[in-house]
Design a protein around this motif. Structure first.
Motif, PDB file in Angstrom:
ATOM      1  N   ASP A 108       0.835  -1.206   0.000  1.00  0.00           N
ATOM      2  CA  ASP A 108       0.000   0.000   0.000  1.00  0.00           C
ATOM      3  C   ASP A 108       0.869   1.255   0.000  1.00  0.00           C
ATOM      4  N   PHE A 109       0.245   2.396  -0.211  1.00  0.00           N
ATOM      5  CA  PHE A 109       0.941   3.657  -0.017  1.00  0.00           C
ATOM      6  C   PHE A 109       1.315   3.782   1.464  1.00  0.00           C
ATOM      7  N   VAL A 110       2.385   4.503   1.729  1.00  0.00           N
ATOM      8  CA  VAL A 110       2.866   4.683   3.107  1.00  0.00           C
ATOM      9  C   VAL A 110       2.852   6.176   3.428  1.00  0.00           C
ATOM     10  N   CYS A 111       2.241   6.509   4.568  1.00  0.00           N
ATOM     11  CA  CYS A 111       2.143   7.915   4.972  1.00  0.00           C
ATOM     12  C   CYS A 111       2.623   8.077   6.415  1.00  0.00           C
ATOM     13  N   PRO A 112       3.888   8.496   6.614  1.00  0.00           N
ATOM     14  CA  PRO A 112       4.352   8.809   7.959  1.00  0.00           C
ATOM     15  C   PRO A 112       3.675  10.081   8.469  1.00  0.00           C
ATOM     16  N   LEU A 113       3.374  10.099   9.761  1.00  0.00           N
ATOM     17  CA  LEU A 113       2.795  11.281  10.397  1.00  0.00           C
ATOM     18  C   LEU A 113       3.579  11.589  11.663  1.00  0.00           C
ATOM     19  N   MET A 114       4.258  12.732  11.677  1.00  0.00           N
ATOM     20  CA  MET A 114       4.930  13.196  12.881  1.00  0.00           C
ATOM     21  C   MET A 114       4.141  14.378  13.436  1.00  0.00           C
ATOM     22  N   ASP A 115       3.934  14.378  14.729  1.00  0.00           N
ATOM     23  CA  ASP A 115       3.178  15.460  15.351  1.00  0.00           C
ATOM     24  C   ASP A 115       4.011  16.740  15.356  1.00  0.00           C
ATOM     25  N   ALA A 116       3.543  17.770  14.641  1.00  0.00           N
ATOM     26  CA  ALA A 116       4.231  19.057  14.594  1.00  0.00           C
ATOM     27  C   ALA A 116       3.482  20.118  15.401  1.00  0.00           C
ATOM     28  N   ARG A 117       2.478  19.697  16.171  1.00  0.00           N
ATOM     29  CA  ARG A 117       1.660  20.569  17.022  1.00  0.00           C
ATOM     30  C   ARG A 117       0.761  21.464  16.189  1.00  0.00           C
ATOM     31  N   ARG A 118      -0.232  22.062  16.855  1.00  0.00           N
ATOM     32  CA  ARG A 118      -1.192  22.965  16.210  1.00  0.00           C
ATOM     33  C   ARG A 118      -1.891  22.325  15.009  1.00  0.00           C
ATOM     34  N   ASN A 119      -2.226  21.031  15.131  1.00  0.00           N
ATOM     35  CA  ASN A 119      -2.875  20.278  14.052  1.00  0.00           C
ATOM     36  C   ASN A 119      -2.026  20.201  12.787  1.00  0.00           C
ATOM     37  N   GLN A 120      -0.731  20.432  12.927  1.00  0.00           N
ATOM     38  CA  GLN A 120       0.206  20.306  11.813  1.00  0.00           C
ATOM     39  C   GLN A 120       0.945  18.965  11.916  1.00  0.00           C
ATOM     40  N   THR A 121       1.381  18.479  10.778  1.00  0.00           N
ATOM     41  CA  THR A 121       2.139  17.233  10.757  1.00  0.00           C
ATOM     42  C   THR A 121       3.297  17.336   9.775  1.00  0.00           C
ATOM     43  N   TYR A 122       4.407  16.703  10.114  1.00  0.00           N
ATOM     44  CA  TYR A 122       5.487  16.487   9.152  1.00  0.00           C
ATOM     45  C   TYR A 122       5.165  15.163   8.485  1.00  0.00           C
ATOM     46  N   THR A 123       5.026  15.179   7.198  1.00  0.00           N
ATOM     47  CA  THR A 123       4.487  14.004   6.526  1.00  0.00           C
ATOM     48  C   THR A 123       4.981  13.918   5.088  1.00  0.00           C
ATOM     49  N   GLY A 124       4.573  12.889   4.399  1.00  0.00           N
ATOM     50  CA  GLY A 124       4.870  12.659   2.992  1.00  0.00           C
ATOM     51  C   GLY A 124       4.106  11.413   2.577  1.00  0.00           C
ATOM     52  N   ILE A 125       4.146  11.092   1.314  1.00  0.00           N
ATOM     53  CA  ILE A 125       3.480   9.886   0.814  1.00  0.00           C
ATOM     54  C   ILE A 125       4.466   9.117  -0.058  1.00  0.00           C
ATOM     55  N   TYR A 126       4.520   7.798   0.163  1.00  0.00           N
ATOM     56  CA  TYR A 126       5.532   6.961  -0.487  1.00  0.00           C
ATOM     57  C   TYR A 126       4.912   5.642  -0.935  1.00  0.00           C
ATOM     58  N   ARG A 127       5.627   4.985  -1.836  1.00  0.00           N
ATOM     59  CA  ARG A 127       5.318   3.591  -2.138  1.00  0.00           C
ATOM     60  C   ARG A 127       6.602   2.904  -2.580  1.00  0.00           C
ATOM     61  N   PHE A 128       6.586   1.604  -2.575  1.00  0.00           N
ATOM     62  CA  PHE A 128       7.763   0.823  -2.937  1.00  0.00           C
ATOM     63  C   PHE A 128       7.512   0.136  -4.276  1.00  0.00           C
ATOM     64  N   GLU A 129       8.410   0.402  -5.215  1.00  0.00           N
ATOM     65  CA  GLU A 129       8.295  -0.171  -6.553  1.00  0.00           C
ATOM     66  C   GLU A 129       9.643  -0.696  -7.009  1.00  0.00           C
ATOM     67  N   ASP A 130       9.669  -1.951  -7.431  1.00  0.00           N
ATOM     68  CA  ASP A 130      10.882  -2.561  -7.978  1.00  0.00           C
ATOM     69  C   ASP A 130      12.066  -2.417  -7.020  1.00  0.00           C
ATOM     70  N   GLY A 131      11.802  -2.640  -5.739  1.00  0.00           N
ATOM     71  CA  GLY A 131      12.869  -2.587  -4.748  1.00  0.00           C
ATOM     72  C   GLY A 131      13.389  -1.201  -4.455  1.00  0.00           C
ATOM     73  N   MET A 132      12.609  -0.168  -4.787  1.00  0.00           N
ATOM     74  CA  MET A 132      13.035   1.200  -4.565  1.00  0.00           C
ATOM     75  C   MET A 132      11.950   1.975  -3.828  1.00  0.00           C
ATOM     76  N   LEU A 133      12.387   2.949  -3.014  1.00  0.00           N
ATOM     77  CA  LEU A 133      11.460   3.871  -2.385  1.00  0.00           C
ATOM     78  C   LEU A 133      11.087   4.954  -3.384  1.00  0.00           C
ATOM     79  N   LYS A 134       9.809   5.077  -3.688  1.00  0.00           N
ATOM     80  CA  LYS A 134       9.334   6.100  -4.625  1.00  0.00           C
ATOM     81  C   LYS A 134       8.591   7.177  -3.839  1.00  0.00           C
ATOM     82  N   ILE A 135       9.016   8.418  -4.016  1.00  0.00           N
ATOM     83  CA  ILE A 135       8.397   9.533  -3.316  1.00  0.00           C
ATOM     84  C   ILE A 135       7.218  10.046  -4.144  1.00  0.00           C
ATOM     85  N   ILE A 136       6.019   9.907  -3.603  1.00  0.00           N
ATOM     86  CA  ILE A 136       4.813  10.394  -4.274  1.00  0.00           C
ATOM     87  C   ILE A 136       4.544  11.843  -3.899  1.00  0.00           C
ATOM     88  N   HIS A 137       4.744  12.154  -2.629  1.00  0.00           N
ATOM     89  CA  HIS A 137       4.544  13.516  -2.120  1.00  0.00           C
ATOM     90  C   HIS A 137       5.700  13.802  -1.174  1.00  0.00           C
TER      91      HIS A 137
END
Length: 236
Positions: A108-137
């Motif tokens: 599946d897609f992977v979405c890390p969520l770090m609490d940055a306070r004030r309803n903010q998050t440090y985040t991104g969206i990723y997936r793994f393809e052909d043995g590589m980390l692909k950055i979607i966002h």
């Protein structure tokens, strides 16, 4: 190739040593103590347990942000001090990218969520393809509503992880429209082992920097800077 990896970007403090495809040692603590109390003693303990000669390192990888401002400063200062003392290069690892690697191979897609306070998050969206980390966002600092809207538009299943999950869980359940799940306890926080994994890849690609040139990526202003800016705007 042998590297030392450090992560103090969030609540977790973590130290690891990897050589080629082997994770030789890792020490991770998710407790109340500050990173200034834990990081160097953890490094010393790992070095003793694996009989590490610091001069044998090829580089030092550090989780360089985003994350806790104090934690990033401690991690970067530690890495810079070691790099200068040992005359070793540093490897600048994006925090959210490394966190995503904790779920390596997830379908599946992977979405890390770090609490940055004030309803903010440090985040991104990723997936793994052909043995590589692909950055979607790419990693970013946004409101939880923004990243949830992006995932809803993508419309594919996603797995969340990170210390922001318990903070934003209710919002996700109420507003996310796609199938989703949450990483289990042994895979849902920062790990220096993941920083080491990316660090070895970066080292092979020559993506290094000098200790003197290294600076963390905060992605947003600190609380003190935000409050100062707000006071100045109020007086304009």
């Amino acid at each position: 190739m042998k590297i030392l990896a450090l992560d103090s970007s969030g609540l977790v403090a973590s130290v690891a040593v990897a050589e080629d495809d082997n994770l030789i040692g890792e020490y991770t603590i998710n407790y109340k103590k500050t990173h200034s109390q834990t990081l160097l003693p953890m490094l010393d303990e790992v070095a003793k347990m694996i009989e590490l000669d610091l001069n044998s390192l090829d580089a030092i990888a550090v989780s360089a942000g985003p994350g806790s401002f104090t934690g990033l400063r401690i991690g970067s200062a530690t890495a810079k001090g070691l790099g200068l003392a040992l005359d070793k290069p540093l490897i600048h690892i994006p925090t959210v990218d490394a966190l995503a690697c904790s779920l390596w191979g997830c379908a599946d897609f992977v979405c890390p969520l770090m609490d940055a306070r004030r309803n903010q998050t440090y985040t991104g969206i990723y997936r793994f393809e052909d043995g590589m980390l692909k950055i979607i966002h790419e990693q970013c600092a946004v409101g939880i509503d923004e990243i949830v809207n992006v995932i809803n538009r993508i419309g594919e299943p996603v797995v969340f992880l990170g210390d922001g999950v318990p903070v934003f869980h209710n919002y996700i359940e109420e507003n996310l429209t796609v199938r989703h799940s949450y990483a289990p306890a042994h895979m849902n926080r920062q790990r220096a082992g993941a920083v080491a994994f990316l660090g070895l890849q970066y080292l092979k690609e020559g993506r290094i920097e000098s200790a003197a040139d290294h600076h963390p990526d905060y992605l947003r202003l600190s609380q003190a800077e935000r409050e100062r800016k707000e006071r100045m705007q109020a007086h304009e």
